[in-house]
Design a protein around this motif. Structure first.
Motif, PDB file in Angstrom:
ATOM      1  N   ASN A 246      -4.738   5.024   1.661  1.00 40.17           N
ATOM      2  CA  ASN A 246      -3.323   4.806   1.394  1.00 40.17           C
ATOM      3  C   ASN A 246      -2.582   4.825   2.726  1.00 40.17           C
ATOM      4  O   ASN A 246      -2.477   5.858   3.374  1.00 40.17           O
ATOM      5  CB  ASN A 246      -2.816   5.906   0.464  1.00 40.17           C
ATOM      6  N   PRO A 247      -2.054   3.671   3.163  1.00 39.76           N
ATOM      7  CA  PRO A 247      -1.420   3.594   4.486  1.00 39.76           C
ATOM      8  C   PRO A 247      -0.291   4.607   4.661  1.00 39.76           C
ATOM      9  O   PRO A 247       0.519   4.807   3.770  1.00 39.76           O
ATOM     10  CB  PRO A 247      -0.863   2.165   4.529  1.00 39.76           C
TER      11      PRO A 247
ATOM     12  N   ASP B  79      -4.148  -4.774 -12.058  1.00 35.09           N
ATOM     13  CA  ASP B  79      -3.345  -5.598 -11.159  1.00 35.09           C
ATOM     14  C   ASP B  79      -2.615  -4.811 -10.073  1.00 35.09           C
ATOM     15  O   ASP B  79      -2.315  -5.361  -9.019  1.00 35.09           O
ATOM     16  CB  ASP B  79      -2.331  -6.429 -11.949  1.00 35.09           C
ATOM     17  N   SER B  80      -2.349  -3.518 -10.300  1.00 35.05           N
ATOM     18  CA  SER B  80      -1.661  -2.723  -9.277  1.00 35.05           C
ATOM     19  C   SER B  80      -2.509  -2.584  -8.015  1.00 35.05           C
ATOM     20  O   SER B  80      -1.992  -2.298  -6.948  1.00 35.05           O
ATOM     21  CB  SER B  80      -1.290  -1.340  -9.807  1.00 35.05           C
ATOM     22  N   ARG B  81      -3.811  -2.805  -8.153  1.00 27.87           N
ATOM     23  CA  ARG B  81      -4.719  -2.715  -7.015  1.00 27.87           C
ATOM     24  C   ARG B  81      -5.326  -4.072  -6.647  1.00 27.87           C
ATOM     25  O   ARG B  81      -6.223  -4.153  -5.820  1.00 27.87           O
ATOM     26  CB  ARG B  81      -5.826  -1.701  -7.298  1.00 27.87           C
ATOM     27  N   LEU B  82      -4.831  -5.136  -7.296  1.00 31.90           N
ATOM     28  CA  LEU B  82      -5.328  -6.484  -7.032  1.00 31.90           C
ATOM     29  C   LEU B  82      -4.252  -7.412  -6.473  1.00 31.90           C
ATOM     30  O   LEU B  82      -4.561  -8.457  -5.913  1.00 31.90           O
ATOM     31  CB  LEU B  82      -5.904  -7.116  -8.307  1.00 31.90           C
ATOM     32  N   LEU B  83      -2.988  -7.043  -6.671  1.00 30.21           N
ATOM     33  CA  LEU B  83      -1.865  -7.865  -6.216  1.00 30.21           C
ATOM     34  C   LEU B  83      -0.983  -7.024  -5.307  1.00 30.21           C
ATOM     35  O   LEU B  83      -0.631  -5.891  -5.653  1.00 30.21           O
ATOM     36  CB  LEU B  83      -1.059  -8.361  -7.408  1.00 30.21           C
ATOM     37  N   TYR B  84      -0.634  -7.574  -4.151  1.00 27.46           N
ATOM     38  CA  TYR B  84       0.240  -6.851  -3.240  1.00 27.46           C
ATOM     39  C   TYR B  84       1.552  -6.478  -3.936  1.00 27.46           C
ATOM     40  O   TYR B  84       2.058  -7.243  -4.764  1.00 27.46           O
ATOM     41  CB  TYR B  84       0.592  -7.725  -2.032  1.00 27.46           C
TER      42      TYR B  84
ATOM     43  N   THR C 212     -10.519 -17.767   2.256  1.00 24.70           N
ATOM     44  CA  THR C 212      -9.736 -16.667   1.692  1.00 24.70           C
ATOM     45  C   THR C 212      -9.996 -15.398   2.486  1.00 24.70           C
ATOM     46  O   THR C 212     -11.153 -15.011   2.694  1.00 24.70           O
ATOM     47  CB  THR C 212     -10.084 -16.426   0.208  1.00 24.70           C
ATOM     48  N   THR C 213      -8.914 -14.770   2.927  1.00 25.41           N
ATOM     49  CA  THR C 213      -8.995 -13.481   3.612  1.00 25.41           C
ATOM     50  C   THR C 213      -8.637 -12.395   2.606  1.00 25.41           C
ATOM     51  O   THR C 213      -7.552 -12.408   2.027  1.00 25.41           O
ATOM     52  CB  THR C 213      -8.030 -13.417   4.806  1.00 25.41           C
ATOM     53  N   PHE C 214      -9.566 -11.447   2.419  1.00 25.73           N
ATOM     54  CA  PHE C 214      -9.339 -10.317   1.519  1.00 25.73           C
ATOM     55  C   PHE C 214      -9.007  -9.067   2.320  1.00 25.73           C
ATOM     56  O   PHE C 214      -9.604  -8.808   3.356  1.00 25.73           O
ATOM     57  CB  PHE C 214     -10.576 -10.057   0.651  1.00 25.73           C
ATOM     58  N   ASP C 215      -8.072  -8.318   1.801  1.00 24.34           N
ATOM     59  CA  ASP C 215      -7.660  -7.015   2.326  1.00 24.34           C
ATOM     60  C   ASP C 215      -8.359  -5.987   1.449  1.00 24.34           C
ATOM     61  O   ASP C 215      -8.011  -5.803   0.290  1.00 24.34           O
ATOM     62  CB  ASP C 215      -6.134  -6.932   2.209  1.00 24.34           C
ATOM     63  N   ILE C 216      -9.385  -5.351   2.000  1.00 25.67           N
ATOM     64  CA  ILE C 216     -10.104  -4.290   1.292  1.00 25.67           C
ATOM     65  C   ILE C 216      -9.487  -2.985   1.779  1.00 25.67           C
ATOM     66  O   ILE C 216      -9.895  -2.428   2.790  1.00 25.67           O
ATOM     67  CB  ILE C 216     -11.620  -4.354   1.574  1.00 25.67           C
TER      68      ILE C 216
ATOM     69  N   LEU D 268       2.051   0.088  -0.579  1.00 27.88           N
ATOM     70  CA  LEU D 268       0.676  -0.404  -0.678  1.00 27.88           C
ATOM     71  C   LEU D 268      -0.273   0.751  -0.991  1.00 27.88           C
ATOM     72  O   LEU D 268      -0.186   1.818  -0.387  1.00 27.88           O
ATOM     73  CB  LEU D 268       0.278  -1.069   0.638  1.00 27.88           C
ATOM     74  N   ILE D 269      -1.160   0.538  -1.955  1.00 29.42           N
ATOM     75  CA  ILE D 269      -2.145   1.552  -2.317  1.00 29.42           C
ATOM     76  C   ILE D 269      -3.546   0.975  -2.102  1.00 29.42           C
ATOM     77  O   ILE D 269      -3.707  -0.241  -1.982  1.00 29.42           O
ATOM     78  CB  ILE D 269      -1.967   2.021  -3.781  1.00 29.42           C
TER      79      ILE D 269
END
Length: 161
Positions: free
Chosen positions: A40-41, A152-157, A32-36, A14-15
């Protein structure tokens, strides 16, 4: 017990980004729950409570006063791991649909001057734990490194392969 959705995401891949965490239905109405995801975990240092608290006060105030997002805003608050925030909005939405709102929000935070809304002993249970300069730094970083030219790399898990 079954793992909750957020614990099934591969945090090693995850980024920082803007993700749909889940869509729930309350009496037939989508939420809708968004993960902001700000940091970088397990790679970058987590945010400190003072900047998280400041971002939370500014973002919640901004969102609830926003002409179109205000009526749809249910909740904005920090993740326990201190790597980001959750935003709950009424409706079935995509991450791409809220990029303009998030850009507006993080620009507001990055450029904020003055007294932090609700940062008084009367209004907040921990009003001294605030750090506006660091909150502004984090907002600018998220704007430039994540929201600008987001793909999409930062919009889709990441998928669990």
């Amino acid at each position: 017990m079954e793992k909750i959705t957020s614990f099934t995401i591969d945090h090693l891949r995850l980024i920082p980004g803007l993700y749909v965490s889940r869509v729930d239905f309350v009496e037939g109405h989508p939420i809708t729950t968004f993960d902001i995801r700000i940091t970088n975990p397990n790679e970058e240092p987590v945010m400190n409570t003072a900047e998280i608290h400041t971002i939370e006060h500014l973002a919640a105030t901004f969102l609830r006063n926003h002409p179109t997002a205000g009526p749809k805003t249910i909740y904005f608050g920090p993740m326990g791991c201190r790597t980001g925030f959750y935003l709950l909005l009424s409706g079935s939405l995509t991450s791409r649909e809220i990029i303009p709102l998030m850009t507006e929000l993080f620009t507001f935070i990055a450029e904020f001057e003055g007294d932090i809304p609700g940062a008084s002993a009367k209004d907040c249970g921990n009003y001294l734990d605030m750090n506006l300069p660091m909150a502004k730094y984090i907002a600018r970083k998220y704007l430039t490194e994540v929201l600008t030219d987001i793909d999409d790399s930062r919009l889709l898990y990441p998928t669990n392969d």
